[in-house]
Write a protein that holds these residues in place. Structure first.
Motif, mmCIF file in Angstrom:
data_model
loop_
_atom_site.group_PDB
_atom_site.id
_atom_site.type_symbol
_atom_site.label_atom_id
_atom_site.label_comp_id
_atom_site.label_asym_id
_atom_site.label_seq_id
_atom_site.Cartn_x
_atom_site.Cartn_y
_atom_site.Cartn_z
ATOM 1 N N TRP A 115 0.708 -1.252 -0.099
ATOM 2 C CA TRP A 115 -0.028 0.207 0.716
ATOM 3 C C TRP A 115 0.847 1.423 -0.397
ATOM 4 C CZ3 TRP A 115 -0.045 -4.811 2.140
ATOM 5 C CH2 TRP A 115 -2.131 -4.948 2.549
ATOM 6 N N THR A 116 0.578 2.448 -0.900
ATOM 7 C CA THR A 116 1.260 4.119 -0.806
ATOM 8 C C THR A 116 0.380 4.545 -1.152
ATOM 9 O OG1 THR A 116 3.146 2.522 -2.103
ATOM 10 C CG2 THR A 116 2.729 4.753 -1.298
ATOM 11 N N VAL A 117 0.155 5.342 0.370
ATOM 12 C CA VAL A 117 -0.358 6.238 0.600
ATOM 13 C C VAL A 117 -0.166 7.808 0.092
ATOM 14 C CG1 VAL A 117 -2.215 6.999 2.508
ATOM 15 C CG2 VAL A 117 -1.851 5.271 2.378
ATOM 16 N N VAL A 121 -7.024 15.685 -0.551
ATOM 17 C CA VAL A 121 -6.900 14.437 -1.778
ATOM 18 C C VAL A 121 -6.055 13.786 -1.244
ATOM 19 C CG1 VAL A 121 -7.416 13.236 -3.914
ATOM 20 C CG2 VAL A 121 -8.163 15.846 -3.879
ATOM 21 N N VAL A 122 -7.157 13.038 -1.204
ATOM 22 C CA VAL A 122 -5.272 11.556 -0.118
ATOM 23 C C VAL A 122 -6.011 10.056 -1.524
ATOM 24 C CG1 VAL A 122 -5.135 9.495 1.303
ATOM 25 C CG2 VAL A 122 -6.088 11.477 2.161
ATOM 26 N N LEU A 123 -5.150 9.215 -2.100
ATOM 27 C CA LEU A 123 -4.796 8.156 -3.059
ATOM 28 C C LEU A 123 -3.859 7.620 -2.033
ATOM 29 C CD1 LEU A 123 -2.559 10.274 -6.303
ATOM 30 C CD2 LEU A 123 -5.157 10.218 -5.859
ATOM 31 N N THR A 124 -4.513 6.071 -2.051
ATOM 32 C CA THR A 124 -3.847 4.246 -1.526
ATOM 33 C C THR A 124 -3.732 4.146 -2.555
ATOM 34 O OG1 THR A 124 -5.081 5.699 0.426
ATOM 35 C CG2 THR A 124 -4.065 3.125 0.132
ATOM 36 N N CYS A 125 -2.332 3.956 -3.154
ATOM 37 C CA CYS A 125 -2.505 2.765 -4.061
ATOM 38 C C CYS A 125 -2.518 1.028 -3.702
ATOM 39 C CB CYS A 125 -1.487 2.936 -4.947
ATOM 40 S SG CYS A 125 -0.872 1.848 -6.741
ATOM 41 N N LEU A 131 0.252 -16.379 -12.777
ATOM 42 C CA LEU A 131 0.391 -15.352 -13.359
ATOM 43 C C LEU A 131 1.749 -14.617 -12.956
ATOM 44 C CD1 LEU A 131 -3.765 -15.523 -14.130
ATOM 45 C CD2 LEU A 131 -2.010 -16.882 -14.446
ATOM 46 N N PRO A 132 2.010 -14.084 -14.884
ATOM 47 C CA PRO A 132 2.424 -12.909 -14.755
ATOM 48 C C PRO A 132 1.975 -11.667 -14.284
ATOM 49 C CG PRO A 132 2.676 -13.611 -16.792
ATOM 50 C CD PRO A 132 1.487 -14.176 -15.692
ATOM 51 N N VAL A 133 1.125 -11.364 -13.803
ATOM 52 C CA VAL A 133 0.487 -10.131 -13.620
ATOM 53 C C VAL A 133 0.734 -9.266 -12.450
ATOM 54 C CG1 VAL A 133 -0.973 -11.189 -15.028
ATOM 55 C CG2 VAL A 133 -1.253 -10.926 -12.379
ATOM 56 N N GLY A 134 0.170 -8.043 -12.468
ATOM 57 C CA GLY A 134 0.164 -7.289 -10.837
ATOM 58 C C GLY A 134 -0.895 -6.222 -10.981
ATOM 59 N N VAL A 135 -1.912 -5.787 -10.361
ATOM 60 C CA VAL A 135 -2.967 -4.813 -10.086
ATOM 61 C C VAL A 135 -2.708 -3.372 -9.513
ATOM 62 C CG1 VAL A 135 -5.768 -4.515 -10.091
ATOM 63 C CG2 VAL A 135 -4.122 -7.100 -10.794
ATOM 64 N N PHE A 136 -2.985 -2.341 -9.335
ATOM 65 C CA PHE A 136 -2.712 -1.314 -8.614
ATOM 66 C C PHE A 136 -3.851 -1.031 -8.973
ATOM 67 C CE2 PHE A 136 1.299 -2.009 -11.568
ATOM 68 C CZ PHE A 136 1.489 -1.857 -10.604
ATOM 69 N N ILE A 137 -4.456 -0.824 -7.874
ATOM 70 C CA ILE A 137 -6.180 -0.180 -7.095
ATOM 71 C C ILE A 137 -5.904 0.980 -6.807
ATOM 72 C CG2 ILE A 137 -7.809 -1.258 -6.473
ATOM 73 C CD1 ILE A 137 -5.896 -3.951 -6.468
ATOM 74 N N TRP A 138 -6.325 1.674 -7.177
ATOM 75 C CA TRP A 138 -6.093 3.553 -6.732
ATOM 76 C C TRP A 138 -7.210 3.742 -6.240
ATOM 77 C CZ3 TRP A 138 -1.982 5.999 -7.244
ATOM 78 C CH2 TRP A 138 -0.777 5.633 -7.365
ATOM 79 N N GLU A 139 -7.468 3.465 -4.358
ATOM 80 C CA GLU A 139 -8.415 4.883 -4.370
ATOM 81 C C GLU A 139 -8.599 6.129 -4.037
ATOM 82 O OE1 GLU A 139 -10.732 2.419 -2.973
ATOM 83 O OE2 GLU A 139 -10.178 0.496 -2.675
#
Length: 804
Positions: free
Chosen positions: A126-128, A136-140, A156-164
């Motif tokens: 998590w990066t805040v 504004v606050v972003l959390t990746c 699987l060769p993947v990574g997901v980035f969920i930006w809140e």
């Protein structure tokens, strides 16, 4: 002595020929160690499809796409950028990076690090970002599919980035996150020409993902990156197919600044010229209501389905090709699968981690160590490949014909798995070290441990008679002897599985620990998995390696003797005569032979090893027990009375398998506890004020043993194993105190997060960054589960006599 003194000359001659004339990498490069960079965070990717490590400051900085080969380069164009728009005007646009590079100078760099916070709990991070002055606050949230007991999505060769995105303002905001990526890893191949990018969109089951494919067209192991975002109601996805990552970046920056979106040209970019580099970007945008919250989902996938190792002899298909095909066109489907399944992955990850994280009895450093040390499962140069569809049992078994009835079904169903001894020690499945690390594998992906063991069993019964010179002693001997366990299954720069024993330091046919470690793992695996067919297949191989080992009992007292050189995993620490480490492993293996014979109804072998055990136990106590602990060895040398932190390794495995009491008590309980207490008092508390774990060797007077370069090192993986042994024996507080020293030293004081080394000394010296052995921390978890009664059920198997 002379032969050892000439080791540096022999090594340098060999190193020069290998690296300067043949232009290949050394399996261990003593002259060019990887420099320490205190920058790494949680790696991206599942098991065996390659990994991309991000730093804790967000950079993309460590690449392992070619199997087992690392490239250490921060690629500055690989960034996330945020754009905020209010009432039709862009009010804030910032690269989320503290860097101020010399390229892409028209971008707004230099984000203030005071306003960002990083947390990692593998396989998530998590990066805040608290955007200064913006409310504004972003959390990746970064997620990789590393899921215990899952043999599909975990590959699987993947990574997901969920930006809140949290909007603390009293007005609506349009928020865009742009993800830019260079076509390549920052290596010279990025400029080799012929690389090109194209837009893609992939729709399935009503969900649509869009982005850019970056085709990296090298001769060896070509691959495709995909950067993408999930389209959904209220979320728009735009893209830029190609831009110059070493220019000013003006066209990209102005494009985003203008309306918070990218131009989205159609078609393909033209292939790069030699010397030219290309990059692409994808952007996800949404409106966030006043005081509201929205989510943007982006992904990175890489598709290198068909790989060659350094020798280029054999083509291998990665595990994930079983589900996504091997045509090199899977990146869109991989991206779609990742963006539509990451929630399910997170549910499974949370269900696995939650009971441990919520256990208030466990210290928080331990929770961090337990999960974060697992990074090496994927980022240990790890490769997981399918068997060729036309593969037959005889193709796998080699000339000797191993007679392993379930070899083909196991490998066909679960593939072949290999990981490096360390990112700097380039040998796959180094077996004396895997002995420690294997707890992580057998507890979390037991089928991969079983598969690895079948691969080892095949090599045991085969030989390689090719002669070669060994660097430490200068003697010539064959590469691999029949009926002994190999040191490793090969070098990624050559052809692993095909040519084993890349390790050239010693002739490991004379090592005392490898054969024993095979037997110990076979029974441990059976105890934890209840896989009876596996036990039955491995039984003849166990008998063969124990027969080979028996020749080391030169005086027929039931106890093997070491040979007066460094003939075990401590490969620079000489041991002579009966020894606590190898002698203890021997007795534990003999005990397990008795137990396996009992389970399999093999009365003759059971009697044979029962007799050896009663003789050997008496000899071990007589020759090594000194009233407080077991002496290092029985040679009577100046250091034979040293206190070795690993002297209870045999007991560690016996305890892990419930074989440490009653008829199976090999080492008297009182002696084990006394030895562990002595180690705690001397090797732990009398070393560095009790803050750095246990030193390998300590003299009885409380001074570290300096008789070898390894005796005064701390080996992190050995310390975790020691802590597990303490926990098994009821010394729980001492166990945690011992292991805590290593965690705090590595992850906090030395800044070696996600690159735990093999070893460090009290002052300023460390060795072999990003090493396999620390995965042994999972044996601490097993010991804790045994204590709380979550242990495997007792094994009740029909006794099927082997001999009619």
């Amino acid at each position: 002595l002379l032969s050892y003194l000439s080791f540096p000359c022999r090594y340098f001659r060999w190193w020069y020929k290998k690296t300067r004339i043949e232009k290949k990498s050394a399996f261990i490069d003593l002259l060019c160690a990887v420099p320490l960079q205190q920058i790494y965070g949680c790696p991206l990717g599942g098991i065996g499809g390659g990994t991309i490590t991000r730093g804790w400051r967000g950079e993309f900085c460590r690449w392992q796409l070619n199997p087992g080969i690392y490239h250490y380069e921060t690629v500055i164009a690989d960034q996330f950028t945020v754009c905020l728009r209010c009432k039709g005007q862009t009010v804030y646009q910032q690269v989320l990076s503290v860097e101020r590079p010399s390229t892409l100078q028209d971008w707004n760099w230099g984000y203030c690090g005071h306003y960002a916070f990083y947390h990692a709990l593998y396989p998530r991070a998590w990066t805040v970002y608290e955007l200064p002055g913006q409310n504004v606050v972003l959390t990746c949230r970064q997620v990789s599919p590393v899921i215990p007991h899952d043999y599909k999505d975990s590959s699987l060769p993947v990574g997901v980035f969920i930006w809140e995105v949290e909007n603390g303002r009293d007005e609506d905001l349009d928020v865009s996150i742009m993800f830019s990526l260079q076509n390549g890893m920052g290596a010279k191949e990025d400029r080799s020409g012929g690389h090109w990018n194209e837009h893609f969109a992939f729709e399935k089951e009503g969900k649509r993902v869009a982005g850019v494919l970056l085709h990296h067209c090298t001769r060896m192991n070509p691959f495709t990156f995909a950067i993408s975002a999930l389209e959904k109601a209220g979320t728009g996805v735009t893209h830029l197919t190609a831009f110059n990552p070493v220019g000013s970046g003006r066209e990209v920056w102005q494009d985003l600044l203008q309306d918070g979106r990218l131009d989205s040209p159609t078609g393909k970019s033209s292939p790069t010229e030699k010397g030219e580099v290309t990059a692409a970007a994808v952007c996800a945008s949404c409106r966030v209501p006043a005081r509201g919250h929205r989510t943007l989902e982006l992904a990175l996938a890489w598709d290198m389905p068909r790989v060659h190792f350094g020798s280029k002899e054999k083509l291998h298909l990665r595990r994930y090709t079983r589900f996504f095909g091997s045509g090199g066109d899977a990146a869109p489907a991989l991206s779609h699968h990742a963006l539509t399944h990451y929630e399910e992955w997170e549910r499974k990850i949370e269900a696995w981690q939650k009971p441990i994280l919520e256990d208030s009895q466990l210290p928080s450093w331990y929770k961090s160590a337990l999960f974060n040390e697992l990074y090496f499962m994927t980022d240990g140069g790890t490769i997981w490949v399918e068997l060729p569809p036309d593969c037959r049992a005889e193709d796998l078994q080699g000339p000797a014909g191993a007679g392993l009835s379930h070899l083909l079904p196991v490998l066909r169903e679960y593939g072949r798995f290999a990981y490096l001894e360390g990112q700097e020690y380039r040998m796959y499945n180094t077996y004396d070290v895997h002995f420690y690390a294997s707890f992580a594998l057998v507890m979390l992906w037991p089928k991969l441990q079983i598969s690895l063991q079948y691969d080892i069993a095949v090599t045991v019964v085969n030989e390689d008679v090719q002669p070669r010179q060994y660097l430490m002693c200068g003697q010539t001997a064959q590469v691999k002897l029949k009926n002994v366990v190999p040191h490793d299954i090969g070098d990624p720069g050559d052809e692993p599985w095909q040519r084993v024993n890349a390790y050239l330091m010693h002739d490991t046919a004379d090592w005392k620990d490898l054969n024993l470690k095979f037997v110990l793992q076979v029974y441990r695996d059976y105890y934890l998995t209840h896989d009876y067919l596996y036990l039955r297949d491995m039984w003849p191989v166990c008998q063969a390696v124990m027969e080979s080992e028996l020749k080391f009992d030169t005086d027929n007292d039931g106890l093997i003797e070491n040979g007066g050189f460094a003939d075990q995993t401590y490969d620079a620490w000489v041991v002579n005569g009966a020894s606590a480490y190898c002698g203890g492993l021997w007795l534990a293996a003999v005990c397990m032979m008795c137990k396996m014979a009992e389970v399999l109804g093999d009365a003759k072998i059971q009697q044979k090893y029962t007799d050896i055990l009663s003789k050997g136990k008496e000899a071990f106590e007589r020759m090594l027990w000194n009233g407080k602990y077991y002496n290092y060895d029985s040679s009577g040398s100046d250091t034979s009375s040293s206190i070795m932190s690993d002297q209870c390794a045999g007991q560690w495995f016996l305890g892990a398998c419930g074989l440490d009491q009653g008829e199976f008590e090999v080492f008297p309980k009182s002696h084990v506890v006394s030895a562990l207490k002595t180690i705690f008092e001397k090797n732990v508390m009398s070393f560095a004020g009790g803050t750095m774990g246990a030193v390998n060797g300590m003299r009885p007077d409380g001074v570290p043993d300096t008789s070898s370069v390894q005796s005064n090192e701390v080996w992190i993986g050995v310390v975790y194993a020691l802590a597990a042994t303490m926990i098994q024996e009821g010394l729980v507080e001492e166990g945690f105190r011992t292991a805590e020293g290593c965690y705090r030293t590595v992850w906090e004081r030395l800044g070696m997060a996600f690159q735990t080394p093999e070893a460090y000394r009290e002052k300023k010296v460390y060795r072999s960054l990003a090493y396999m052995r620390p995965l042994s921390i999972w044996s601490m978890q097993l010991a804790l589960e045994h204590r709380t009664g979550q242990a495997p059920a007792p094994l009740q198997h029909p006794q099927i006599p082997i001999h009619p």
